[in-house]
Design a protein around this motif. Structure first.
Motif, short mmCIF file in Angstrom:
data_model
loop_
_atom_site.label_atom_id
_atom_site.label_comp_id
_atom_site.label_asym_id
_atom_site.label_seq_id
_atom_site.Cartn_x
_atom_site.Cartn_y
_atom_site.Cartn_z
N SER A 165 28.35 -22.17 21.09
CA SER A 165 28.25 -23.63 21.03
C SER A 165 28.16 -24.18 22.44
O SER A 165 28.54 -23.52 23.41
N THR A 166 27.63 -25.37 22.54
CA THR A 166 27.46 -26.01 23.84
C THR A 166 28.43 -27.19 23.97
O THR A 166 29.04 -27.62 23.01
N GLY A 167 28.53 -27.69 25.18
CA GLY A 167 29.44 -28.81 25.44
C GLY A 167 29.51 -29.09 26.91
O GLY A 167 28.67 -28.62 27.70
N PRO A 168 30.50 -29.85 27.34
CA PRO A 168 30.64 -30.17 28.76
C PRO A 168 30.81 -28.91 29.61
O PRO A 168 31.28 -27.88 29.13
N ILE A 169 30.43 -29.04 30.88
CA ILE A 169 30.56 -27.92 31.81
C ILE A 169 32.01 -27.80 32.24
O ILE A 169 32.71 -28.78 32.45
N LEU A 170 32.48 -26.56 32.35
CA LEU A 170 33.85 -26.29 32.78
C LEU A 170 34.17 -27.12 34.01
O LEU A 170 33.47 -27.06 35.03
N SER A 171 35.22 -27.91 33.95
CA SER A 171 35.45 -28.97 34.93
C SER A 171 35.58 -28.46 36.37
O SER A 171 35.16 -29.13 37.31
N PHE A 172 36.18 -27.28 36.57
CA PHE A 172 36.34 -26.80 37.94
C PHE A 172 35.20 -25.88 38.38
O PHE A 172 35.20 -25.40 39.52
N LEU A 173 34.22 -25.65 37.51
CA LEU A 173 33.12 -24.76 37.87
C LEU A 173 32.30 -25.25 39.06
O LEU A 173 32.02 -24.47 39.98
N PRO A 174 31.89 -26.54 39.11
CA PRO A 174 31.09 -26.98 40.26
C PRO A 174 31.79 -26.77 41.60
O PRO A 174 31.17 -26.36 42.58
N VAL A 175 33.10 -27.03 41.65
CA VAL A 175 33.84 -26.87 42.90
C VAL A 175 33.93 -25.38 43.27
O VAL A 175 33.71 -25.01 44.43
N ILE A 176 34.25 -24.54 42.30
CA ILE A 176 34.34 -23.11 42.56
C ILE A 176 33.01 -22.56 43.05
O ILE A 176 32.95 -21.75 43.98
N LEU A 177 31.92 -22.99 42.42
CA LEU A 177 30.59 -22.50 42.83
C LEU A 177 30.27 -22.87 44.27
O LEU A 177 29.67 -22.08 45.00
N VAL A 178 30.67 -24.06 44.67
CA VAL A 178 30.43 -24.47 46.06
C VAL A 178 31.08 -23.47 47.02
O VAL A 178 30.45 -22.95 47.94
N GLY A 179 32.38 -23.20 46.80
CA GLY A 179 33.10 -22.34 47.72
C GLY A 179 32.56 -20.92 47.76
O GLY A 179 32.37 -20.35 48.85
N ILE A 180 32.32 -20.35 46.60
CA ILE A 180 31.91 -18.95 46.56
C ILE A 180 30.45 -18.78 47.01
O ILE A 180 30.13 -17.91 47.84
N LEU A 181 29.56 -19.59 46.46
CA LEU A 181 28.14 -19.44 46.80
C LEU A 181 27.89 -19.73 48.27
O LEU A 181 27.02 -19.11 48.90
N PHE A 182 28.64 -20.67 48.84
CA PHE A 182 28.48 -20.93 50.27
C PHE A 182 28.79 -19.68 51.08
O PHE A 182 28.02 -19.26 51.94
N GLY A 183 29.95 -19.07 50.80
CA GLY A 183 30.32 -17.90 51.57
C GLY A 183 29.33 -16.76 51.41
O GLY A 183 28.95 -16.12 52.40
N LEU A 184 28.90 -16.51 50.19
CA LEU A 184 27.98 -15.41 49.96
C LEU A 184 26.59 -15.71 50.50
O LEU A 184 25.89 -14.81 51.00
N ALA A 185 26.16 -16.97 50.43
CA ALA A 185 24.87 -17.34 51.00
C ALA A 185 24.84 -17.10 52.50
O ALA A 185 23.84 -16.65 53.07
#
Length: 829
Positions: free
Chosen positions: A689-709
């Motif tokens: 099923s679909t629904g709202p995006i996990l509330s802390f996902l955008p913040v977590i993605l910023v931190g992790i993807l920045f470091g790995l990028a």
């Protein structure tokens, strides 16, 4: 740093078993700490100083029975028929025995509740009938009194006429005395009738007051009509379980005891399921998907290295690092409240970067061995060059994750801290255990075929030719347009926390959610707890009218299905209401309702409302995380620019790196929204099923993807800078640096995508989007931004890419990430 790592690498290669023994001991200590200190994980999230947390604190003081966690047990017939008397009796028996369960404050029998509702309805109807009967009696009495007053009026008239005649005729005193006696009798009769009238008026006033109370009670019952615990067709019943402990302190063992109790005596023809508050347990830290992801990573390593022993080495070192990091983190779970996703994030990062960092060092070592280098010297130099880059790259990831603590959100800061610790341990393992294992296996890190060719002369490198400017322009425009297009869905991103509808369709939570929605309405899954601060000194007789006024005001608000008063504090200063929204807990209308109720002016000028309940708590968490995202993104972008300026001694290269990161980040946001909110490719990925995006996902993605990028940027752009500094033209240097780093970046990117992608198939609705977001983010950033967009932009910038003001060049430290100075001091041959 490079010289220190060089010495560490050579020492580890010479004293391999000592280094291995040290890491085994560290792993053992972490395991012992886990055994001694593991206190369990929580599946709940909370943020201090929110509107809902203030309401809960008030409830803890004045209405403690309503401040703890709660959940629902759903009973439903298998064939949709009404529950039989026997089935109801057996459910009630389970309810009666449930009060003795640990940490359970109360278990409410749905059939008793519905009977109480029916009794209350009957009482109101009986009371109404009694009032009507009393009114008829009063009206009859009034008629009699009116007739009595009329008779007295007539008698008084006759008496007055007789007195006038007697006085006119000069009647003797005896006759007048007789008339006075008749007057006294009339006055006594009038007094009696007047007293009876006063009594009748008082009775009528009392009936009016009772009628008013009945009207208020009837109105409250009508407003609560949609709040039911037994469905209208009788096929489903909701058992509400109230706990003594708050959500965050509720142990899994308590939830499991509730589930075990209500499943202990199966009822023929009846299914039992549980809301997420009860059934949502700690997800498996490692599952089949993660194992498959590591397996794919192993295949990539085997293709790259061509030998099993070399393939196994990065995986072994990563496993050691993950084991130490996660076990050590879990050892503190008895001291701090740790969300269940926290160790999973540590595993994700530890595996991915652990394999990649070891790969970077091994790749450098293998290339040096192919140039006939001495094994131990090659390990030292590989550790001082590639290992130095690993330390710096890992530091960027650690800093980005630790920066999550600036959000002021405890569970998010702890996730970042644990993730940072796992990355830091992965770095330490890579620069110490990897050299030790490389020293043990010696030249076997190369395949037999490769070792056989070592004696041959190294082939002449291919002549480097820059790409055409037209191709570079087209690449930049096409990639930017494509990524911006992919990012479009992010504009409609809604944040929330998962509810029962997000769980797997065969789970108890999903069944409970859907049955509740079908039988009792969507809003029954997201009931709100509304409190009202009452005026000081409110009288008991005014309490019902005040409750009705509050309930009526709430009911008049859009998107409210029903409202009912449920409690008043002993000092009559706080009243609590259950409010059922029209739609479910993750709907836009429910979020709008919460905000509207909070912004409502004081009722009657002095009664303020507070909103709590799981749906309101989730909305508060999502709002807080959404508000903090721009600030955190600005901090990370600023950090990115500063670090890249120091590393590459350039102003434009950091802008390219950061701009590319932002493009890949928003493209990732857009894809996550398209899949998990809009449902694109949901079936293929097994998303129920679909629904709202996990509330802390955008913040977590910023931190992790920045470091790995920044990792990939570092391994590519540093090679370009090295070629440029050694005399190549700017555009030729782009090609040379790209060729030097592309194979390892491709392999590292594939490994990370495989590891993160394995978590997409987790059963946890929290872990699944996190794994998908990280996998897609790495896929886009590594293979599109770093391997296609960044070289094209570097080509277009040419020599200006490396421009840096002289004054800034003098101020900045020389970090020498690639260890060029080390290579000049130590020779391989």
């Amino acid at each position: 740093m490079a010289e220190l790592l060089y010495r560490l690498g050579k020492f580890a290669a010479r004293r391999a078993w000592t280094v291995i023994a040290v890491w085994i001991a560290v792993l053992g200590i972490a395991g012992a700490g886990f055994v001694a200190g593991f206190g369990g994980l929580t599946t709940s999230f909370d943020i201090p100083n929110t509107a809902s947390s203030a309401v809960i604190a008030d409830l803890e003081k004045k209405l403690p029975d309503f401040s703890g966690a709660s959940g629902t047990v759903v009973f439903s017939t298998k064939d949709g028929s009404a529950l039989t008397e026997d089935q109801r009796a057996r459910i009630s028996a389970l309810v009666a025995d449930g009060d003795d369960l640990p940490d359970v404050a109360n278990v409410i029998d749905p059939f008793e509740t519905e009977q109480e509702r029916a009794d209350r309805q009957q009482e109101l109807e009986d009371g109404r009938q009694q009032i009507e009967d009393a009114r008829e009696q009063i009206d009859g009495g009034q008629v009699q009194l009116d007739e009595g007053f009329e008779q007295l009026d007539e008698a008084q008239g006759q008496l007055d006429a007789a007195r006038d005649q007697a006085e006119a005729a000069g009647a003797p005193p005896e006759q007048l005395a007789a008339l006075d006696e008749q007057q006294t009798q009339l006055d006594d009769s009038l007094a009696t009738l007047t007293e009876e009238q006063e009594t009748l008026d008082a009775s009528r006033t009392e009936l009016d007051e009772q009628s008013e109370q009945l009207d208020l009670g009837t109105e409250l019952l009508t407003l609560a009509d949609e709040i039911r615990v037994v469905s209208e067709d009788g096929s489903a019943a909701l058992v509400n379980v109230a706990f003594t402990e708050p959500r965050l302190d509720l142990q899994d063992s308590t939830k499991e005891s509730v589930i075990e109790h209500f499943e202990s005596e199966p009822i023929d023809g009846v299914d039992v399921s549980f809301s997420t508050d009860i059934a949502q347990g700690v997800p498996e830290i490692l599952g089949v998907g993660e194992v498959v992801g590591v397996g794919i990573a192993a295949v990539v390593l085997l293709i790259m290295f061509g030998t099993l022993i070399a393939t196994a080495l990065p995986i072994v070192t990563a496993m050691v690092g993950v084991g130490i990091g996660v076990l050590a983190a879990l050892a503190f779970s008895d001291v701090v409240q740790m969300a269940s996703v926290t160790p999973v994030l540590g595993i994700m990062l530890g595996l991915a970067v652990g394999i990649d960092y070891s790969l970077f060092i091994m790749n450098r070592h293998r290339k040096q061995l192919q140039q006939k280098a001495d094994v131990n010297e090659s390990i030292g130099i590989a550790n001082g060059t590639a290992g130095n880059a690993v330390v710096f790259a890992g530091s960027t990831v650690v800093v980005a994750l630790l920066a999550l603590n600036i959000t002021g959100i405890p569970f998010l800061g702890l996730m970042g801290t644990v993730g940072a610790a796992c990355v830091a341990i992965a770095v330490l393992v890579s620069v110490s255990l990897t050299p030790a294992l490389l020293g043990l296996i010696g030249e076997r890190v190369l395949s037999r075929r490769t070792r056989a060719r070592i004696a041959e002369e190294t082939p002449t490198p291919k002549e480097a030719r820059p790409m055409s400017t037209l191709r570079a322009v087209f690449s930049v425009l096409a990639i930017a347009a494509a990524l911006l297009t992919i990012a479009i869905p992010a504009l409609s991103m809604r944040l929330g926390l998962p509810d029962g509808s997000s769980e797997p369709t065969d789970s108890a939570s999903y069944r409970a959610f859907t049955i509740t929605e079908e039988a009792f309405g969507a809003g029954a899954n997201g009931a709100l707890l509304v409190t009202a601060d009452l005026p000081d000194g409110i009288a008991d007789e005014d309490l019902l009218a005040t409750q009705t006024l509050i309930a009526r005001t709430i009911a008049d608000t859009d998107d409210v299905a029903a409202v009912a008063p449920i409690a008043v504090s002993d000092d009559s200063s706080l009243a609590a209401f259950q409010v059922v929204p029209v739609d479910g807990p993750n709907s836009e209308s429910t979020a709008r309702l919460v905000h509207e109720l909070r912004s409502m002016p004081p009722i009657d000028g002095e009664i303020t409302l507070g909103i709590a309940g799981q749906a309101a708590i989730n909305i508060d968490i999502s709002d807080s995380l959404q508000d903090i995202l721009p600030t955190y993104l600005a901090v990370v972008v600023g950090l990115s620019l500063l670090i890249m300026v120091i590393v590459f001694r350039s102003l434009l290269v950091p802008l390219i790196a950061t701009g590319g990161f932002i493009l890949s980040l928003f493209a990732t946001y857009g894809t996550v929204v398209a899949v998990f909110q809009w449902g694109w490719l949901a079936d293929a990925l097994g998303i129920d099923s679909t629904g709202p995006i996990l509330s802390f996902l955008p913040v977590i993605l910023v931190g992790i993807l920045f470091g790995l990028a920044m990792d990939y940027q570092l391994f590519l752009a540093s090679g370009m800078r090295e070629a440029f500094v050694h005399g190549s033209s700017a555009r030729i240097a782009v090609v040379q640096g790209f060729r030097a780093g592309r194979s390892v970046v491709i392999a590292a990117g594939l490994i990370m995508v495989a590891v993160f992608g394995g978590f997409v198939f987790s059963e946890s609705v929290i872990i699944r989007p996190l794994g998908f977001g990280l996998a897609f983010g790495i896929l886009v950033d590594a293979f599109v931004v770093r391997l296609l967009l960044m070289p094209a932009l570097m080509h277009l910038l040419g020599r200006s890419a490396w421009w840096l003001p002289r004054w800034l060049d003098r101020v900045l430290p020389n970090v020498d990430v690639e260890g060029a100075a080390l290579e000049r001091r130590h020779h391989l041959h």
